[in-house]
Design a protein around this motif. Structure first.
Motif, mmCIF file in Angstrom:
data_model
loop_
_atom_site.group_PDB
_atom_site.id
_atom_site.type_symbol
_atom_site.label_atom_id
_atom_site.label_comp_id
_atom_site.label_asym_id
_atom_site.label_seq_id
_atom_site.Cartn_x
_atom_site.Cartn_y
_atom_site.Cartn_z
ATOM 1 N N ARG A 25 0.841 -1.201 0.000
ATOM 2 C CA ARG A 25 0.000 0.000 0.000
ATOM 3 C C ARG A 25 0.877 1.251 0.000
ATOM 4 N NH1 ARG A 25 -4.850 1.284 -1.359
ATOM 5 N NH2 ARG A 25 -5.707 -0.638 -0.578
ATOM 6 N N GLY A 26 1.889 1.283 0.849
ATOM 7 C CA GLY A 26 2.797 2.431 0.899
ATOM 8 C C GLY A 26 3.570 2.585 -0.396
ATOM 9 N N ALA A 27 4.045 1.465 -0.941
ATOM 10 C CA ALA A 27 4.785 1.504 -2.204
ATOM 11 C C ALA A 27 3.887 2.005 -3.331
ATOM 12 C CB ALA A 27 5.341 0.122 -2.534
ATOM 13 N N CYS A 28 2.642 1.572 -3.317
ATOM 14 C CA CYS A 28 1.687 2.014 -4.333
ATOM 15 C C CYS A 28 1.419 3.513 -4.200
ATOM 16 C CB CYS A 28 0.396 1.208 -4.217
ATOM 17 S SG CYS A 28 -0.810 1.614 -5.491
ATOM 18 N N ALA A 29 1.313 3.993 -2.976
ATOM 19 C CA ALA A 29 1.093 5.428 -2.761
ATOM 20 C C ALA A 29 2.259 6.237 -3.323
ATOM 21 C CB ALA A 29 0.914 5.712 -1.270
ATOM 22 N N TYR A 30 3.458 5.750 -3.117
ATOM 23 C CA TYR A 30 4.646 6.421 -3.644
ATOM 24 C C TYR A 30 4.616 6.442 -5.177
ATOM 25 C CZ TYR A 30 9.515 7.448 -4.683
ATOM 26 O OH TYR A 30 10.661 7.999 -5.188
ATOM 27 N N GLN A 31 4.337 5.288 -5.785
ATOM 28 C CA GLN A 31 4.274 5.205 -7.246
ATOM 29 C C GLN A 31 3.146 6.085 -7.801
ATOM 30 O OE1 GLN A 31 6.509 3.848 -9.265
ATOM 31 N NE2 GLN A 31 7.654 3.362 -7.413
ATOM 32 N N THR A 32 2.042 6.166 -7.074
ATOM 33 C CA THR A 32 0.928 7.021 -7.489
ATOM 34 C C THR A 32 1.357 8.479 -7.500
ATOM 35 O OG1 THR A 32 -0.706 5.452 -6.647
ATOM 36 C CG2 THR A 32 -1.434 7.741 -6.932
ATOM 37 N N GLY A 33 2.067 8.908 -6.458
ATOM 38 C CA GLY A 33 2.561 10.280 -6.402
ATOM 39 C C GLY A 33 3.488 10.601 -7.561
ATOM 40 N N LYS A 34 4.393 9.682 -7.867
ATOM 41 C CA LYS A 34 5.299 9.878 -9.003
ATOM 42 C C LYS A 34 4.513 9.995 -10.305
ATOM 43 C CE LYS A 34 9.025 7.579 -9.479
ATOM 44 N NZ LYS A 34 10.097 6.577 -9.585
ATOM 45 N N ARG A 35 3.488 9.134 -10.441
ATOM 46 C CA ARG A 35 2.696 9.136 -11.676
ATOM 47 C C ARG A 35 1.908 10.432 -11.822
ATOM 48 N NH1 ARG A 35 2.888 9.068 -16.318
ATOM 49 N NH2 ARG A 35 1.021 8.623 -17.492
ATOM 50 N N ILE A 36 1.390 10.945 -10.727
ATOM 51 C CA ILE A 36 0.620 12.191 -10.781
ATOM 52 C C ILE A 36 1.510 13.344 -11.229
ATOM 53 C CG2 ILE A 36 -0.573 13.903 -9.353
ATOM 54 C CD1 ILE A 36 -1.778 11.475 -7.831
ATOM 55 N N VAL A 37 2.726 13.396 -10.735
ATOM 56 C CA VAL A 37 3.661 14.440 -11.162
ATOM 57 C C VAL A 37 3.893 14.339 -12.672
ATOM 58 C CG1 VAL A 37 6.048 15.269 -10.976
ATOM 59 C CG2 VAL A 37 4.741 14.701 -8.909
ATOM 60 N N ASP A 38 4.090 13.120 -13.171
ATOM 61 C CA ASP A 38 4.269 12.923 -14.616
ATOM 62 C C ASP A 38 3.042 13.404 -15.393
ATOM 63 O OD1 ASP A 38 6.754 11.766 -14.176
ATOM 64 O OD2 ASP A 38 5.992 9.703 -14.341
ATOM 65 N N LEU A 39 1.861 13.098 -14.891
ATOM 66 C CA LEU A 39 0.637 13.503 -15.584
ATOM 67 C C LEU A 39 0.503 15.017 -15.641
ATOM 68 C CD1 LEU A 39 -1.829 10.833 -14.159
ATOM 69 C CD2 LEU A 39 -1.006 10.997 -16.514
ATOM 70 N N VAL A 40 0.855 15.687 -14.564
ATOM 71 C CA VAL A 40 0.813 17.153 -14.554
ATOM 72 C C VAL A 40 1.781 17.704 -15.600
ATOM 73 C CG1 VAL A 40 1.350 19.218 -13.181
ATOM 74 C CG2 VAL A 40 0.012 17.357 -12.170
ATOM 75 N N ARG A 41 2.958 17.130 -15.669
ATOM 76 C CA ARG A 41 3.954 17.575 -16.654
ATOM 77 C C ARG A 41 3.474 17.336 -18.087
ATOM 78 N NH1 ARG A 41 8.939 15.218 -13.218
ATOM 79 N NH2 ARG A 41 9.282 17.081 -11.966
ATOM 80 N N GLN A 42 2.665 16.297 -18.283
ATOM 81 C CA GLN A 42 2.135 15.971 -19.611
ATOM 82 C C GLN A 42 0.813 16.684 -19.895
ATOM 83 O OE1 GLN A 42 1.823 11.690 -19.646
ATOM 84 N NE2 GLN A 42 3.978 11.441 -19.109
ATOM 85 N N ASP A 43 0.361 17.506 -18.955
ATOM 86 C CA ASP A 43 -0.909 18.239 -19.068
ATOM 87 C C ASP A 43 -2.104 17.301 -19.244
ATOM 88 O OD1 ASP A 43 -2.410 20.609 -19.002
ATOM 89 O OD2 ASP A 43 -2.486 20.679 -21.196
ATOM 90 N N VAL A 44 -2.064 16.159 -18.571
ATOM 91 C CA VAL A 44 -3.190 15.226 -18.575
ATOM 92 C C VAL A 44 -4.114 15.603 -17.423
ATOM 93 C CG1 VAL A 44 -3.901 12.825 -18.333
ATOM 94 C CG2 VAL A 44 -1.810 13.391 -19.588
ATOM 95 N N LYS A 45 -5.374 15.799 -17.769
ATOM 96 C CA LYS A 45 -6.371 16.191 -16.783
ATOM 97 C C LYS A 45 -7.315 15.016 -16.500
ATOM 98 C CE LYS A 45 -7.096 19.590 -19.706
ATOM 99 N NZ LYS A 45 -5.975 19.204 -20.501
ATOM 100 N N PRO A 46 -7.966 15.021 -15.357
ATOM 101 C CA PRO A 46 -8.933 13.951 -15.079
ATOM 102 C C PRO A 46 -9.968 13.787 -16.187
ATOM 103 C CG PRO A 46 -8.515 15.179 -13.078
ATOM 104 C CD PRO A 46 -7.802 15.915 -14.200
ATOM 105 N N SER A 47 -10.370 14.884 -16.794
ATOM 106 C CA SER A 47 -11.376 14.802 -17.860
ATOM 107 C C SER A 47 -10.847 14.061 -19.085
ATOM 108 C CB SER A 47 -11.861 16.197 -18.251
ATOM 109 O OG SER A 47 -10.770 16.997 -18.680
ATOM 110 N N ASP A 48 -9.528 13.940 -19.221
ATOM 111 C CA ASP A 48 -8.958 13.155 -20.319
ATOM 112 C C ASP A 48 -9.130 11.654 -20.073
ATOM 113 O OD1 ASP A 48 -8.033 15.493 -21.565
ATOM 114 O OD2 ASP A 48 -6.138 15.417 -20.460
ATOM 115 N N ILE A 49 -9.250 11.267 -18.829
ATOM 116 C CA ILE A 49 -9.372 9.859 -18.438
ATOM 117 C C ILE A 49 -10.825 9.480 -18.177
ATOM 118 C CG2 ILE A 49 -8.725 8.175 -16.658
ATOM 119 C CD1 ILE A 49 -6.107 9.841 -16.308
ATOM 120 N N LEU A 50 -11.574 10.394 -17.584
ATOM 121 C CA LEU A 50 -12.950 10.113 -17.173
ATOM 122 C C LEU A 50 -13.919 10.298 -18.341
ATOM 123 C CD1 LEU A 50 -12.879 11.800 -13.666
ATOM 124 C CD2 LEU A 50 -12.887 9.348 -14.188
#
Length: 140
Positions: A25-50
Motif C-alpha cells: 500500500r505504501g509503495a503504491c502510494a509512492y508510485q501514485t505520487g510519481k505518476r501524478i507528477v508525470d501527468l501534470v507535466r504531460q498536461d493530462v487532466k482527469p477529464s482526459d481519463i474520465l
C-alpha cells in the motif's frame, strides 16, 4: 470505491485491493505520487481519463464485485462534474445482465485479502479505456 477508482482509470492498476496493513500500500502510494507528477507535466487532466466508456467500465466493475448501492450516486455526480452524461438508465443498461463474481465478506464467505491474492479487480471489461498509466487497461 477503491475498485471503482481503479475501474475508472483514476488509480494505478492493481491498487484497489491492496489490504491496508500491507507494505504494498505504501509503495503504491509512492508510485501514485510519481505518476501524478508525470501527468501534470504531460498536461493530462482527469477529464482526459474520465470518459463515458470509463464510467461504463466502473458500472460493470461495481456490478461484478457487488459494490455499494451508493456507487450510482457518487459516480453520477463525478460524471456530471466532468461533463459526462450518466444516469440510472446507464446503470441498468450496462450492469443489468452482468453476474456477481465475488463472494466476500460481510455478506459473503471470503476476506478481501483473498480477493487481493487472487489478483484483485480483474480488469476484464473495456480494454480500450485509458488509465492513469495513459495506456489501455489490458497491458496494465
Amino acid at each position: 470505491m477503491n475498485a471503482l477508482a481503479e475501474a475508472l482509470g483514476m488509480s494505478l492498476p492493481g491498487s484497489a485491493s491492496i489490504p491496508a496493513p500491507y507494505r504494498e500500500r505504501g509503495a503504491c502510494a509512492y508510485q501514485t505520487g510519481k505518476r501524478i507528477v508525470d501527468l501534470v507535466r504531460q498536461d493530462v487532466k482527469p477529464s482526459d481519463i474520465l470518459t463515458k466508456a470509463a464510467f461504463e467500465n466502473a458500472i460493470a466493475a461495481c456490478t461484478a464485485i457487488g459494490g455499494s448501492t451508493n456507487a450510482p450516486i457518487h459516480l453520477n455526480a463525478i460524471a456530471k462534474h466532468v461533463g459526462v452524461k450518466l444516469d440510472c438508465d446507464d446503470w441498468e443498461r450496462v450492469g443489468y445482465e452482468l453476474p456477481l463474481l465475488l463472494n466476500i465478506q460481510p455478506a459473503g464467505q471470503y476476506l478481501c485479502e483473498e480477493y487481493h491474492r487472487a489478483g484483485g479487480l480483474p480488469g476484464e471489461f473495456d480494454h480500450q479505456n485509458i488509465t492513469l498509466t495513459r495506456q489501455p487497461s489490458s497491458p496494465n
